[in-house]
Design an enzyme around this catalytic site. Sequence first.
Site, PDB file in Angstrom:
ATOM      1  N   LYS A 227       0.831  -1.208   0.000  1.00  0.00           N
ATOM      2  CA  LYS A 227       0.000   0.000   0.000  1.00  0.00           C
ATOM      3  C   LYS A 227       0.862   1.252   0.000  1.00  0.00           C
ATOM      4  CE  LYS A 227      -3.637   2.638   0.194  1.00  0.00           C
ATOM      5  NZ  LYS A 227      -4.670   2.559   1.230  1.00  0.00           N
TER       6      LYS A 227
ATOM      7  N   LYS B 162       0.158  11.595   5.751  1.00  0.00           N
ATOM      8  CA  LYS B 162       0.371  10.508   6.713  1.00  0.00           C
ATOM      9  C   LYS B 162       1.001   9.310   6.019  1.00  0.00           C
ATOM     10  CE  LYS B 162      -2.794   7.615   7.319  1.00  0.00           C
ATOM     11  NZ  LYS B 162      -3.198   6.268   6.800  1.00  0.00           N
TER      12      LYS B 162
END
Length: 295
Positions: free
Chosen positions: A171, A238
């Site tokens: 990811k 993030k």
Amino acid sequence: MATLGWIGLGDIGKPMALRLISAGHRVVVWGRTPERLRPALDAGATAAASPAALAAECEAVLLCVTDGAAVEEVVFGPNGLAEGARRGSLIVDHSTIHPETTRLASRRLGSSGVGWVDAPVSGGALGAAAGTLSVFLGGGAPDVERVRLWIAAYAGNVTHMGDVGAGQVTKSCNQAVVAGSVALWAEVIAYARRCGIDPAQMVDALAGGWADSAVRSVHGQDLVASRFRPTERLILLKDLDIIGDMAALTKSPMPVSAAVTTLFRLLLAQGHQPGSFGAIMQVYAGEPKAEREAG
């Protein structure tokens, strides 16, 4: 059909949970905000009083929460999943968090006989609603095979990437490509406009060529119009911080990702309104923020 717990009914998690219910699974939900539970309850889910109570009645609990801190709290905090999870049950984490956080959580639960599969997703809310998400799985083969039966309700492309943490590493690769693509599209849209070309027409003209991508087809015209729903913070930042940390740990040179991270940090430092994609356009808008606001 399985009895499954679900925590995290946000923009992506809600349609995923609803598709599980539609597939015939018994779904138990928990959340701090009662109104967020309502769509799932109306569709047939039941509510648990706490994460621990939810885990006690489910063979697996699926998470789709904001970040590593949220995962830590819901799993290991007071009345967390770890207190109620059965031996032999699974936690399936669809959140995007640091691979090392994932591996540590798996080790902490392993002594209790609770398995962990990291299963971050790509495809957004539209992919979740359509059942076409890409899911990157990290975990042992027996656990992964159990998970496949459930996530087929909302996933179109499921890949077992390796042991626990491998899904999150994959990811992070996805997010590096997405963040870089968004930044570059913002750049060329502003460039086209200043060159006298209609940027909306340019976005459509590049369809089907080597510059085409999901970012262009799904977000291209929104980037042209700076049309985005504000969010509380830069979600991609993030994820970029995770990429930067993993790059340092593995001694992987990633200068492009580092440059994009710096660009996102610049947006925050200049006081631009955060948004996952929309904020990136503000740095290319052509006028200083103060002048736009004064106008």
